[in-house]
Design an enzyme around this catalytic site. Structure first.
Site, PDB file in Angstrom:
ATOM      1  N   ASN A 162       0.785  -1.233   0.000  1.00  0.00           N
ATOM      2  CA  ASN A 162       0.000   0.000   0.000  1.00  0.00           C
ATOM      3  C   ASN A 162       0.821   1.290   0.000  1.00  0.00           C
ATOM      4  O   ASN A 162       0.323   2.342  -0.374  1.00  0.00           O
ATOM      5  CB  ASN A 162      -1.028  -0.006   1.141  1.00  0.00           C
ATOM      6  CG  ASN A 162      -0.404  -0.127   2.501  1.00  0.00           C
ATOM      7  OD1 ASN A 162       0.800  -0.366   2.632  1.00  0.00           O
ATOM      8  ND2 ASN A 162      -1.200   0.025   3.541  1.00  0.00           N
ATOM      9  N   GLU A 258       5.379  -4.676  11.687  1.00  0.00           N
ATOM     10  CA  GLU A 258       4.222  -3.782  11.757  1.00  0.00           C
ATOM     11  C   GLU A 258       3.128  -4.469  10.948  1.00  0.00           C
ATOM     12  O   GLU A 258       3.252  -4.645   9.743  1.00  0.00           O
ATOM     13  CB  GLU A 258       4.582  -2.407  11.196  1.00  0.00           C
ATOM     14  CG  GLU A 258       3.555  -1.362  11.577  1.00  0.00           C
ATOM     15  CD  GLU A 258       2.700  -0.963  10.404  1.00  0.00           C
ATOM     16  OE1 GLU A 258       1.483  -1.245  10.483  1.00  0.00           O
ATOM     17  OE2 GLU A 258       3.209  -0.394   9.434  1.00  0.00           O
ATOM     18  N   CYS A 292      -3.122   0.088   7.201  1.00  0.00           N
ATOM     19  CA  CYS A 292      -3.171  -0.653   8.468  1.00  0.00           C
ATOM     20  C   CYS A 292      -3.752   0.223   9.570  1.00  0.00           C
ATOM     21  O   CYS A 292      -4.360  -0.267  10.504  1.00  0.00           O
ATOM     22  CB  CYS A 292      -1.791  -1.188   8.841  1.00  0.00           C
ATOM     23  SG  CYS A 292      -0.536   0.060   8.797  1.00  0.00           S
ATOM     24  N   ARG A 445      -0.284   7.017  10.920  1.00  0.00           N
ATOM     25  CA  ARG A 445       1.124   6.767  11.284  1.00  0.00           C
ATOM     26  C   ARG A 445       1.895   8.066  11.493  1.00  0.00           C
ATOM     27  O   ARG A 445       2.740   8.166  12.364  1.00  0.00           O
ATOM     28  CB  ARG A 445       1.758   5.936  10.160  1.00  0.00           C
ATOM     29  CG  ARG A 445       3.235   5.736  10.218  1.00  0.00           C
ATOM     30  CD  ARG A 445       3.623   4.653   9.229  1.00  0.00           C
ATOM     31  NE  ARG A 445       3.056   4.902   7.911  1.00  0.00           N
ATOM     32  CZ  ARG A 445       3.772   5.191   6.816  1.00  0.00           C
ATOM     33  NH1 ARG A 445       5.083   5.250   6.879  1.00  0.00           N
ATOM     34  NH2 ARG A 445       3.188   5.398   5.643  1.00  0.00           N
TER      35      ARG A 445
END
Ligand code: G3P
Length: 484
Positions: A162, A258, A292, A445
């Site tokens: 991604n 992660e 995510c 993030r």
């Protein structure tokens, strides 16, 4: 915009500063998620070629570890500049390969250059420490421990599809600044973008062997790389199942993983519902929820649930849907299989009594943004990560219930709390089992120098620029014994 199959490029892999075709004679087709055609091919390399790549990395690392930080910085600054020079070309490739809008793809490249520059500056300002012997009982002033950070050796960097450039560079840049060499294994869908990123390093004249690009079938080289004795550290971002598999295979090397998430957006009854909805929509649906850190469930107080659902419905229906070439927010998912999975989760929820507020429409791998209300704990979508544009609403009757459901997840990446009561937010944040909690903001993030941490099924170790530099080095203690 289409690509003529007859003029397709077969991209080469990169080893010891040279571009090569694999001895296997095989390539892997990369199909665009929205053009529905092959846009290029990458090499399916052999185990022997992996051995060679690791051999050259180990050789190159010895000299690199001796170079000054200032010298390393020069190459990396050049790399960031090259990426910006290639920004349009890279954005086009990212868009075609992983179906991200052109604007977002351009932003990804700019963010990557910023990331590299900040990494350089952080590395230049990291210092070791020293300790006096006499701070411990019986110790002597004549003993001084000098603690430095030294490289680990060869880092295996495996990013996800991604962010094929940004999350690759987020591993490669700290590894290099810390004095390591890198074996870079891009996600297969993302491998062309990754190849282009390495092209920028090549143009920056990075010394040969320091970054080696290996592309190939997971079934042939995946476990082989992870178990290889020549790898000293693994930094992986991707799905939880793959991460678990990798952790079982890797032996005695530090891992930073992660993985997935099921980030809740908790909406208290005192929240500014319009503000909360704005963050929830952008958190849940940008890039079709293929992040995510996407908001993957809403836990809303029942007193304000109807009003929030009404606002969310209106906003979801305003989202643009379609090809990434037209700048749409909700775009086709990375492949057909991913869309099938999202649809299974939606069908399971409907079958168990969830209400479809909007969406639940599909064209090939394009899933329209879907809002599900009255989701209960019996439904799979309450717990599983769709990696797609579906948002379940779970109604709760108290903060305690919201925290309980938030924590019952196997994941622990991030959570958002929307409230006007900042003290309450802190109390709740302390109780939520995630790496980060966002107060009155969407889960995400960045900024990229913040520590980025997944707990439970969301990973281990920490990223974020300083944390990545630390994880790619180890402490080395030299004790000076001063003579009397
Ligand atoms: O899915 C990868 C994760 O790092 C997301 O990053 O910037 O979209 O929150 P971001």
């Amino acid at each position: 915009m289409t690509t003529n199959v007859l003029t397709l490029s077969a991209y080469e892999f990169y080893i010891n500063g040279e571009w090569k075709e694999s001895q296997s004679g095989q390539t892997i087709d990369i199909k665009s998620p929205y053009l529905y055609e092959v846009i290029g091919r990458v090499q399916a390399i052999t185990k022997e070629e992996v051995d060679e790549a690791i051999y050259f990395a180990r050789e190159a690392q010895k000299d690199w570890a001796e170079t000054s930080l200032q010298d390393r910085a020069k190459y990396l600054y050049k790399w960031a500049d090259e990426l910006i020079d290639m920004q349009d070309e890279l954005a086009e490739i990212i868009m075609k390969e992983v179906g991200k809008s052109y604007k977002d793809a351009k932003n990804e490249v700019a963010r990557t250059a910023d990331f590299i520059r900040y990494t350089i500056e952080e590395a230049l300002h990291m210092h070791g420490e020293s300790m006096r012997g006499d701070s411990f009982p019986g110790g002597s002033q004549s003993k001084i421990a000098i603690i430095q950070r030294v490289p680990l050796g060869v880092v295996l960097a495996i990013p996800p599809f991604n962010y094929p450039v940004n999350l690759a560079a987020a591993k490669v840049a700290p590894a290099l600044m810390a004095g390591n060499a890198v074996i870079f294994k891009p996600a297969t869908q993302g491998a062309i973008s990754g190849t282009k990123m390495v092209e920028a390093l090549h143009r920056a004249e990075l010394p040969k062997g320091l970054v080696n690009l290996v592309t190939g079938r997971g079934s042939v080289i995946g476990d082989y790389l992870v178990e290889h004795k020549g790898i000293d550290m693994i930094s992986f971002t991707g799905g939880t199942n793959t991460g678990l598999h990798l952790a079982k295979k890797a032996t005695m090397v530090p891992l930073v993983l992660e993985l997935g998430g099921k980030d809740p957006g908790i909406v208290r009854e005192d929240a500014d519902l319009y503000e909360a909805a704005k963050h929830i929509i952008s958190g849940a649906f940008s890039y079709s929820g293929q992040r995510c850190t996407a908001i993957k469930r809403v836990l809303v107080h029942e007193k304000v649930a109807d009003e929030l659902v009404g606002i969310l419905k209106e906003e979801v229906e305003k989202l643009s849907v379609g090809s990434p070439e037209n700048g749409n927010t909700v775009v086709p998912l990375i492949d057909e299989q991913s869309a099938d999975f999202v649809q299974i989760l939606i069908a399971d929820a409907i079958g168990k009594g969830a209400a479809v507020i909007t969406g639940n429409k599909r064209e090939h791998n394009l899933i329209y943004p879907t809002l599900l209300d009255y989701v209960t704990e019996e439904m799979r979508v309450a717990w599983e990560e769709p990696f797609g544009p579906v948002l379940p609403i779970i109604r709760v009757s108290s903060d305690e219930e919201a925290i309980k459901i938030a924590n019952e997840s196997e994941f622990g990446l991030q959570a958002s709390i929307f409230t006007k009561d900042i003290n309450k937010a802190f109390v709740m944040a302390d109780k939520i089992e995630t790496g980060s909690v966002q107060i009155n903001g969407r889960t995400e993030r960045g900024p990229d120098h913040f520590p980025f941490i997944g707990v439970k099924g969301s990973g281990m170790g920490a990223q974020g620029i300083r944390k990545s530099l630390e994880s790619m080095t180890r402490e080395k203690v030299t004790v000076l014994n001063i003579g009397e």
